[in-house]
Design a protein around this motif. Structure first.
Motif, PDB file in Angstrom:
ATOM      1  N   PHE A   1     -27.771  41.236 -43.450  1.00 48.50           N
ATOM      2  CA  PHE A   1     -27.285  40.758 -42.111  1.00 48.50           C
ATOM      3  C   PHE A   1     -28.243  41.366 -41.298  1.00 48.50           C
ATOM      4  O   PHE A   1     -28.258  40.997 -40.026  1.00 48.50           O
ATOM      5  CB  PHE A   1     -25.989  41.561 -41.825  1.00 48.50           C
TER       6      PHE A   1
ATOM      7  N   LEU B   1     -23.589  35.060 -43.268  1.00 45.07           N
ATOM      8  CA  LEU B   1     -23.962  36.260 -42.594  1.00 45.07           C
ATOM      9  C   LEU B   1     -24.890  35.832 -41.259  1.00 45.07           C
ATOM     10  O   LEU B   1     -24.705  36.299 -40.382  1.00 45.07           O
ATOM     11  CB  LEU B   1     -24.788  36.954 -43.349  1.00 45.07           C
TER      12      LEU B   1
ATOM     13  N   LEU C   1     -22.366  34.319 -38.799  1.00 45.40           N
ATOM     14  CA  LEU C   1     -22.050  35.701 -38.179  1.00 45.40           C
ATOM     15  C   LEU C   1     -23.024  36.054 -37.069  1.00 45.40           C
ATOM     16  O   LEU C   1     -22.538  36.517 -36.044  1.00 45.40           O
ATOM     17  CB  LEU C   1     -21.478  36.729 -39.066  1.00 45.40           C
TER      18      LEU C   1
END
Length: 204
Positions: free
Chosen positions: A14, A156, A159
């Motif tokens: 991330f 990720l 996100l």
């Protein structure tokens, strides 16, 4: 692949996803002009290139590209040229009026721009080639492990798109026409700088 490896992979991955690279900066700029959901939808354009790159690494072609100076240079310079082109277009965009509908807001255009910027960055393959193997178990079949890591990476990445789109949306009321014009120029300058950096960077 162990649960410990996955627990280490997720935050480290991330951190890479959330780095302020050209695609994420575009998600921020798109959200500030067009809203959260259009920016997130436009950011989906990067998913196919990243999925293809992960697949290339998974079947070993990433290593072949990493070993071929000609192939790497061709992709690098094409990607750098596109970044500079997009940056120049944003830099030269006219100053919006208060009642002006944002230009370039067609979803197809947003996704295509995100797609081309992502696929024009060969360093993504280098990252996958160097990063993913650290979390694999060589005593187990590699293909299923790359599928798991690839799916996690893409989730990720989504996100990260939402994070930057949320930041851009939160600043929307703050962005008057003159500030929006400055943001366009700032993002455009960043993309030009990124393209020049990519073109001038060493192979490794």
């Amino acid at each position: 692949m162990t649960l410990t490896a996955l627990a280490l992979f997720i935050p480290a991955c991330f951190a890479l996803n959330a780095a302020p690279g050209p695609n994420n900066v575009l998600a921020f700029a798109n959200a500030s002009r067009l809203g959260f959901w259009r920016a997130v939808a436009g950011g989906m354009g990067r998913m196919l290139p990243f999925a293809l790159m992960i697949a290339l690494v998974g079947i070993g072609l990433g290593a072949i590209l990493a070993a071929s100076a000609t192939a790497f240079a061709a992709v690098k310079y094409a990607g750098a040229a596109y970044l500079i082109y997009v940056g120049w277009r944003m830099w030269r965009a006219p100053k919006p009026n208060a009642d002006m509908t944002p230009s370039g807001g067609q979803l197809r255009d947003l996704m295509r721009r995100d797609f081309l910027i992502a696929i024009g960055n060969p360093k993504a393959i280098a990252i996958f080639t160097a990063f993913f193997p650290q979390f694999t178990d060589l005593t187990q079949p590699l293909a299923p492990q790359y599928v798991v890591l690839g799916v996690l990476f893409l989730v990720l990445e989504l996100l990260a798109v939402a994070l930057y789109a949320g930041l851009g949306t939160g600043m929307k009321g703050f962005l008057t026409p003159i500030r929006l014009h400055r943001l366009n120029r700032g993002v455009g300058g960043f993309l030009i700088f990124s393209g020049l950096t990519m073109a001038l960077s060493e192979r490794h």
